[in-house]
Write a protein that holds these residues in place. Structure first.
Motif, PDB file in Angstrom:
ATOM      1  N   ASN A 209       0.791  -1.219   0.000  1.00  0.00           N
ATOM      2  CA  ASN A 209       0.000   0.000   0.000  1.00  0.00           C
ATOM      3  C   ASN A 209       0.829   1.276   0.000  1.00  0.00           C
ATOM      4  OD1 ASN A 209      -2.404  -1.215  -0.321  1.00  0.00           O
ATOM      5  ND2 ASN A 209      -2.960  -1.229   1.825  1.00  0.00           N
ATOM      6  N   THR A 210       2.064   1.196   0.459  1.00  0.00           N
ATOM      7  CA  THR A 210       2.867   2.414   0.420  1.00  0.00           C
ATOM      8  C   THR A 210       3.205   2.781  -1.020  1.00  0.00           C
ATOM      9  OG1 THR A 210       3.771   1.709   2.512  1.00  0.00           O
ATOM     10  CG2 THR A 210       4.880   3.510   1.416  1.00  0.00           C
TER      11      THR A 210
ATOM     12  N   LEU B  61      -2.536   5.213   1.509  1.00  0.00           N
ATOM     13  CA  LEU B  61      -1.160   5.588   1.823  1.00  0.00           C
ATOM     14  C   LEU B  61      -0.945   5.809   3.319  1.00  0.00           C
ATOM     15  CD1 LEU B  61       1.506   6.319   0.458  1.00  0.00           C
ATOM     16  CD2 LEU B  61       0.674   8.648   0.235  1.00  0.00           C
TER      17      LEU B  61
ATOM     18  N   GLN C  60       0.179   3.305   7.907  1.00  0.00           N
ATOM     19  CA  GLN C  60       1.174   3.899   8.806  1.00  0.00           C
ATOM     20  C   GLN C  60       0.522   4.359  10.102  1.00  0.00           C
ATOM     21  OE1 GLN C  60       4.159   3.715   7.522  1.00  0.00           O
ATOM     22  NE2 GLN C  60       3.825   3.697   5.329  1.00  0.00           N
TER      23      GLN C  60
ATOM     24  N   ASP D  88       0.257  -3.741   6.466  1.00  0.00           N
ATOM     25  CA  ASP D  88      -0.444  -3.331   5.269  1.00  0.00           C
ATOM     26  C   ASP D  88      -1.935  -3.448   5.565  1.00  0.00           C
ATOM     27  OD1 ASP D  88      -0.725  -2.461   2.675  1.00  0.00           O
ATOM     28  OD2 ASP D  88       0.797  -3.832   1.918  1.00  0.00           O
TER      29      ASP D  88
ATOM     30  N   LEU E 200       7.320  10.225   3.973  1.00  0.00           N
ATOM     31  CA  LEU E 200       7.702   9.351   2.866  1.00  0.00           C
ATOM     32  C   LEU E 200       9.023   9.748   2.260  1.00  0.00           C
ATOM     33  CD1 LEU E 200       4.354   9.536   0.956  1.00  0.00           C
ATOM     34  CD2 LEU E 200       5.278   7.487   2.016  1.00  0.00           C
TER      35      LEU E 200
ATOM     36  N   GLN F 160      11.785   5.901   2.512  1.00  0.00           N
ATOM     37  CA  GLN F 160      11.395   6.082   3.896  1.00  0.00           C
ATOM     38  C   GLN F 160      12.582   6.541   4.711  1.00  0.00           C
ATOM     39  OE1 GLN F 160       9.391   3.918   2.352  1.00  0.00           O
ATOM     40  NE2 GLN F 160       7.438   4.545   3.170  1.00  0.00           N
TER      41      GLN F 160
ATOM     42  N   GLU G 239       1.929   7.299  12.515  1.00  0.00           N
ATOM     43  CA  GLU G 239       2.592   7.333  11.205  1.00  0.00           C
ATOM     44  C   GLU G 239       3.956   7.989  11.294  1.00  0.00           C
ATOM     45  OE1 GLU G 239       0.108   9.241  12.065  1.00  0.00           O
ATOM     46  OE2 GLU G 239       0.042  11.149  11.003  1.00  0.00           O
TER      47      GLU G 239
ATOM     48  N   LEU H 263       9.012  -0.163   4.125  1.00  0.00           N
ATOM     49  CA  LEU H 263       7.899  -0.676   3.346  1.00  0.00           C
ATOM     50  C   LEU H 263       7.088  -1.712   4.106  1.00  0.00           C
ATOM     51  CD1 LEU H 263       9.548  -0.814  -0.129  1.00  0.00           C
ATOM     52  CD2 LEU H 263       7.670   0.636   0.622  1.00  0.00           C
TER      53      LEU H 263
ATOM     54  N   SER I 236       6.099  -1.181   6.957  1.00  0.00           N
ATOM     55  CA  SER I 236       5.581  -0.356   8.040  1.00  0.00           C
ATOM     56  C   SER I 236       6.595  -0.386   9.177  1.00  0.00           C
ATOM     57  CB  SER I 236       4.202  -0.840   8.468  1.00  0.00           C
ATOM     58  OG  SER I 236       3.713  -0.052   9.504  1.00  0.00           O
TER      59      SER I 236
END
Ligand code: HEM
Ligand code: CU
Length: 847
Positions: free
Chosen positions: A43-44, A111, A115, A121, A431, A513, A526, A532, A534
């Motif tokens: 999802n990122t 997005l 987070q 995810d 991000l 990241q 977040e 990726l 998380s």
């Protein structure tokens, strides 16, 4: 399962963690490089792509707006022809509403939510990836029609009869209908992901009353999409069927009614405005506390306001139809109701102002903070003019003038574009390895803010001076010239502001990241350091702003001291928690990267587009290919128990496979049933509505009606179909001991449902009813289409279940596939029975 106190006692896990855990996570969650990144399912990555695409559509639609403004800058201009102007405003409006505003919000959900929830995810990452590709392809093709004169010209709401074949020949309107129908489907797919994600993948301890406000707003947003979008999907279906096959849904001479479109469209279109506004408000509710360095005032009140807005906004669609001659009592009701919906918006605005006023030190006037203040100013003005148009006499005056154009842009740009820019500046550091520039950000803000007011404030005046919307040019004598010139200059200022943002983005944004950690000192998850996958481990949360109240949290999470610090099944996985209290329940195994969903999106889009230009046979081929890709995709979904319970840390062991109501797949299926139910309710509404409009095309003696034994038999077969599935579930074999009973029952269930539809539809044909003759016939056969679609899906899924059986992937434990199919069968039977009662009972009742 362990209880909470034990859990808390056991956290943080002791150190050191075994070596190699982090490396393994990195490997498992890696994004493929080069052109293979289009297979990414994360999802990122997907969220960023989604957001980028939505922003690109914003820029494209904005360029069209500049063309319109240039054309209108001086009287009697002939830069573009009238025909092209019509296409441009339709594509501008449609793109902004369908291809920018809603997708941008879904993108932010995809997005930001993982987070904020510190979830590895959301539960259906491949579904979001599919939705994104479908949207990019479908949206891209739709938008490009403006370049070769194929764009629709009916305005973003496409009212018939203007959009019927007589008045809109050619394929232009079909592009709108199929394109938008298709994008709605992708929006629904995204909404399912968001709902299940928020309810089921929160970190342990984040009970619903600790959910960040953005999560709440996305929950209401997605819920509204699920209920509202089916109405417009149905409406586009009607219109497309009428255009292609001549079933008279909207043609008055045969018992149809153009107002049916308006009802269905605004049943969706009015909530649409809130669908756009609510998540934006949620974003503001996240930014304000950070800039004020204190928790949001009135958290619970805001949650209530969000839910109330979602709820009330459905009652209001009629206020778009004040000028259509509806009864005055209902006008009074809807007028009052339209004003009430201002109350929850007011609550949120007051809560932000209170939080800003109560700021520790001072409210920080950073770029995101400025955009929030700009939003407050502009949105409030839009709200006030909204209350003006909610008054019926004023609406008659302002209806379809530039006053409305001004109002709608104050609401949409204030309510959505400003929060979006605040979001870009605020969350970019999450991000990026580099923050956006505060200096350029301030330029960007002031250009957009001043430009916006210069562009749209004068439109209130030109509107009151009588300038109608959607005109492509006007005479010198009208006196509108100076106002339009000012508007146009303002529009270019906005353009300059957007350009500054793009420059800023190019200069300062580097994806990757792990930039500066938590530069705004925010309190929500977040801002934990993330990759990726998380966060390294999934935190135990004990307040609404965990980073403010648990000072060591960041370090503990990073060193793997919280839940799931490793990958116990060796694949992508995340933690599923209970709906209200967020207690750990099980570990989902999630799909990795792949082609199936990308190809499914390509073929689905191709199928729709080929249908638009009426190339039927290749369209069908693409449809079949899309289904095959879809099946390949779901084949690996049900990974089965495989491993026994796994240790997620803190002494908790969780299963990696569940079935029934606890499973996330079950939830998705139930939401899908809500979608189908909403579609069907819109259908029933249409049926009764058309009857009230044209009762004379309904049967007036029993002569034309089929004999009652047919519907009775059909009902019996539908019930039998459901019963076969219920029994099939009971006969599931123990693992490793297959027997033919289950697949046989599944097959029987599917076959009797097919026969049931055949009888339900065929008996009308036998009785001489034809769908092209009257709106009554069209409605009867539409019921057949709606139920037939479901039965077709049931058939495909049944064959799938049978294939699972013969490959040893179906037994008493591993039964999620059968369970989901059975749910759909029950729903289908229920809908079909309601349909039979209405279709055969209602005409007899009124005879
Ligand atoms: C930011 C710069 C924008 C400018 C300069 C702009 C300008 C315009 C103009 C000139 C029209 C045509 C009015 C007419 O001829 O009747 C229009 C219509 C419209 N705009 Fe915008 N717009 C902007 C942004 C947006 C945004 C962000 C949205 C939605 C999220 C939006 C939604 C619409 C809609 C729905 C219509 C009506 C189209 C129709 O009548 O079918 N606009 N806009
Ligand atoms: Cu409305």
């Amino acid at each position: 399962m362990t209880n909470t106190t034990e859990k808390q006692a056991a956290l943080p896990n002791s150190l050191p963690r075994p070596p190699g855990e982090k490396e393994e996570l990195l490997r498992i969650w890696e994004t493929p490089s080069g052109w293979r990144w289009i297979t990414a399912v994360n999802n990122t990555v997907v969220g960023l792509l989604y957001l980028g695409a939505a922003f690109a559509f914003f820029v494209l639609a904005g360029l069209l707006a500049l063309v319109m403004r240039t054309q209108l800058a001086i009287p009697e201009n002939d830069l573009v022809s009238q025909d092209l102007y019509n296409q441009i405003f339709t594509v501008h409006g449609t793109t902004m509403m369908f291809l920018f505003a809603v997708p941008a919000m879904e993108a932010l959900g995809v997005l930001l939510l993982p987070q904020m929830l510190a979830a590895r995810d959301l539960p259906f990452p491949r579904l979001s990836a599919f939705a994104v590709w479908a949207y990019i392809i479908g949206g891209g093709v739709f938008f490009s029609t403006v370049f070769y004169g194929l764009a629709p010209k009916g305005g973003w709401f496409m009212y018939p009869p203007l959009t019927l074949t007589e008045y809109s020949p050619g394929d232009n309107a079909d592009f709108w209908l199929l394109g938008i129908g298709f994008i709605e489907i992708s929006a629904i797919a995204g909404a399912i992901e968001i709902i299940v994600g928020i309810l089921r993948t929160r970190p342990p301890g984040m009970s619903l009353d600790k959910l960040p406000i953005f999560g709440w707003s996305m929950l209401v947003f997605a819920g509204m999409i699920v209920v509202a979008f089916p109405a417009v999907i149905l409406a586009t279906m009607y219109l497309e069927i009428e255009r292609s096959f001549g079933w008279p849904f909207f043609t008055a001479a045969q018992g149809g009614d153009p107002l049916l479109w308006q009802h269905l469209f605004w049943f969706f279109g009015h909530p649409e405005v809130y669908i756009i506004f609510l998540p934006a408000a949620g974003l503001v509710s996240m930014i304000v506390p950070t800039m004020a360095r204190r928790p949001l005032i009135g958290y619970r009140l805001i949650v209530v306001a969000l839910i109330a807005t979602g709820f009330f906004s459905f009652g209001l669609w009629v206020h778009h139809m004040f000028a259509t001659g509806i009864p005055s009592l209902s006008m009074a009701f809807f007028s009052a109701a339209s004003m009430t919906v201002a109350v929850p918006s007011g609550i949120q605005i007051f809560s932000w102002i209170a939080t800003i006023a109560a700021a520790k030190d001072r409210f920080r006037l950073t770029t995101p903070g400025l955009f929030v203040l700009g939003m407050l100013f502009i949105f409030t003005i839009g709200g006030l003019t909204g209350i003006m148009v909610a008054m019926v006499p004023f609406d008659w005056q302002a209806h379809d003038t530039y006053f409305i154009v001004a109002h709608l842009h104050y609401v949409l740009v204030g309510g959505m574009v400003f929060p979006l820019f605040a979001t870009f500046y605020y969350w970019a550091p999450m991000l990026s390895t580099r923050m956006l520039s505060e200096r350029l950000g301030k330029w960007c803000f002031w250009l957009i803010f001043i430009g916006f007011n210069v562009a749209f404030m004068p439109m209130h005046i030109s509107g009151l001076l009588g300038m109608p919307r959607r005109i492509w040019t006007y005479s010198e004598a009208s006196g509108w010239g100076p106002y339009n010139l000012i508007s146009t200059l303002g529009a270019y200022l906005i353009g300059a502001g957007v350009l500054v943002f793009i420059v800023d983005l190019i200069r300062n944004f580097r994806v990757g990241q792990g930039g500066q950690l938590n530069p705004w000192q925010a309190g929500t998850l977040e801002w934990l350091s993330a990759d990726l996958y998380s966060t390294r481990s999934i935190p135990q949360v004990s307040s609404r702003e965990p980073l403010w109240t648990q000072p060591d949290l960041s370090e503990e999470v990073d060193s793997g001291q919280h839940y799931l610090p490793n990958a116990p099944t060796g694949a992508r996985e995340t933690l599923v928690t209970s709906v209200i209290e967020a207690k750990p329940q099980y570990v989902i195994q999630m799909p990795g990267n792949g082609w199936a969903h990308v190809l499914a999106a390509v073929f689905t889009a191709a199928c729709f587009l080929l249908l638009t230009i009426k190339v039927v046979a290749p369209a069908l081929v693409c449809g079949v290919l899309a289904i095959l890709c879809g099946l390949a995709w779901v084949w690996e979904l049900d990974k089965g128990p495989g491993k026994g319970p796994v240790d997620i840390g803190a002494g908790i062991e969780l299963p990696v496979y569940v079935s029934g109501p606890i499973g996330h797949g079950w939830w998705a299926m139930v939401i899908l049933m809500v979608v189908a139910g909403s579609l069907y309710l819109s259908y029933l509404f249409s049926y009764l509505y058309l009857w009230t409009v044209a009762p004379k095309v309904w049967p007036s003696d029993a002569g034309g009606l089929p004999d009652l034994k047919w519907p009775a038999l059909s009902a019996l077969l539908f019930t039998a179909g459901a019963a076969f599935f219920a029994v099939a579930r009971r006969t599931l074999p123990a693992p490793g001991h297959p027997h033919l009973g289950t697949p046989l029952l599944v097959l029987l269930g599917a076959l009797s449902s097919i026969l049931a539809v055949y009888l339900a539809v065929g008996c009308h044909w036998q009785a001489g009813l034809r769908p092209t003759v009257s709106s009554y016939g069209a409605m009867v056969y539409t019921d057949g289409i709606l139920t037939g679609q479901l039965v077709f899906t049931v058939l495909i899924m049944s064959l799938f279940v049978i294939a699972r059986h013969f490959t040893g992937k179906l037994d008493r434990v591993r039964c999620a596939t059968l369970e989901n199919t059975a749910l759909l069968v029950y729903y289908t039977a229920a809908q079909a029975l309601v349909g039979l009662v209405v279709i055969h009972g209602f005409p007899r009742m009124i005879l």
